[in-house]
Scaffold this active site. Structure first.
Site, PDB file in Angstrom:
ATOM      1  CB  SER A 141      -0.868  -0.001   1.272  1.00  0.00           C
ATOM      2  OG  SER A 141      -1.509   1.235   1.487  1.00  0.00           O
ATOM      3  CE1 TYR A 154      -4.628  -1.798   5.266  1.00  0.00           C
ATOM      4  CE2 TYR A 154      -3.500   0.163   4.441  1.00  0.00           C
ATOM      5  CZ  TYR A 154      -4.170  -1.024   4.207  1.00  0.00           C
ATOM      6  OH  TYR A 154      -4.386  -1.451   2.918  1.00  0.00           O
TER       7      TYR A 154
END
Length: 297
Positions: A141, A154
């Site tokens: 990501s 995250y």
């Protein structure tokens, strides 16, 4: 750049395949002739996806953090298809909010699914990939490249999977196995839409500098991931501009810290209302799986 390889007749394993990136990736890989093994926590949704694929495919219900379950899946996929050529470690969950007030269980689960789950997936399928001289794609990501306030679990997990994939690449290259890292910015999935339901999280994201403050369509992002798989690329960028962030990533933590100082002061009176659980439909499915008496399928 690696040479293009046809996907016709190849066997691709996709985790987190019930929805979002995983579901569309399975469909696009199948459209190019690959046989697909779908893995996830939602057996009914996986079955529906599987039945729509144009190539010989199958699905497995498994938690990617469960070593025994994933070892069983790897064995059964090998028996079902005879080989494994591509594995995409895509399964992931997210939770937002300030770390100090975060739910410890939700925070831990994000790291377990995203990081530990990817490692468990790699461990389970590496023997088959070694035999086929295959390709392992780790979905990371923008969060692996730059930190962001309110996303500590995250960002930590995606930074971890990026490092894991880089390490694995160096370990298995001499065996003919290629390892890639896929980077996505905010993409139109259930996870991102779930996070956007929280006003604070949505407004914080909108205050990011362009082009990181946009939500990008899913289709073109997955098309670039498929192209990366065909090339067995070391780095796959679902949005082209992400490539440019690699050259400035050393500066990003300081820049984000300056913006975070301003934004966290601005939003502090509203932080108590930020949801502490896993976000989106995928997060809800993960929570159902771990709650006795609520599992479906």
């Amino acid at each position: 750049m690696s040479a293009h390889r046809s996907l016709e007749g190849r066997v691709a394993v996709v985790t987190g395949a019930a929805r979002g990136v995983g579901e569309l990736l399975a469909r696009k890989l199948s459209a190019r002739g690959a046989r697909i093994a779908l893995v996830g926590l939602e057996p009914e949704a996986l079955k529906e996806v599987c039945e729509r694929l144009p190539t010989d495919s199958d699905h497995w219900h498994a938690d990617v953090t469960d070593h025994e379950a994933m070892a069983r899946v790897a064995q059964e996929v090998g028996q079902r298809f005879g080989k494994v050529d591509v594995v995409v470690a895509n399964a992931g969950v997210a939770a937002g909010g300030p770390f100090a007030d975060s739910d410890p269980e939700a925070w831990r689960r994000v790291v377990e699914v995203n990081l530990i789950g990817s490692a468990v997936t790699g461990r389970a399928f590496l023997p088959a990939l070694t035999e086929s001289r295959g390709y392992f794609l780790q979905i990371a990501s923008l969060a692996a490249i730059t930190p962001a306030p309110m996303m500590s679990a995250y960002c930590a997990s995606k930074s971890g999977v990026e490092a894991f994939a880089h390490c694995l690449r160096a370990e298995v290259a001499h065996k003919g196995v290629k390892v890639g890292v896929g980077y996505l910015s905010w993409t139109d999935t259930d996870m991102v839409r779930g996070a956007d339901r929280d006003d604070v999280m949505r407004e914080l994201r909108q205050r990011l500098p362009w082009p990181a403050n946009r939500t990008y369509p899913l289709g073109p992002a997955v098309d670039r991931i498929v192209a990366g798989i065909e090339r067995r690329s070391a780095h796959v960028y679902a949005q082209r501009w992400l490539r440019g962030t690699q050259g400035v990533r050393g500066w990003l933590p300081g820049i984000i810290a300056i913006g975070g100082l301003r934004d966290m002061k601005r939003f502090e009176p509203r932080l108590a209302g930020v949801s502490k659980g896993l976000v989106g439909a995928g997060g809800a499915a993960d929570e159902r799986e771990r709650t006795p008496g609520t599992r479906r399928g």
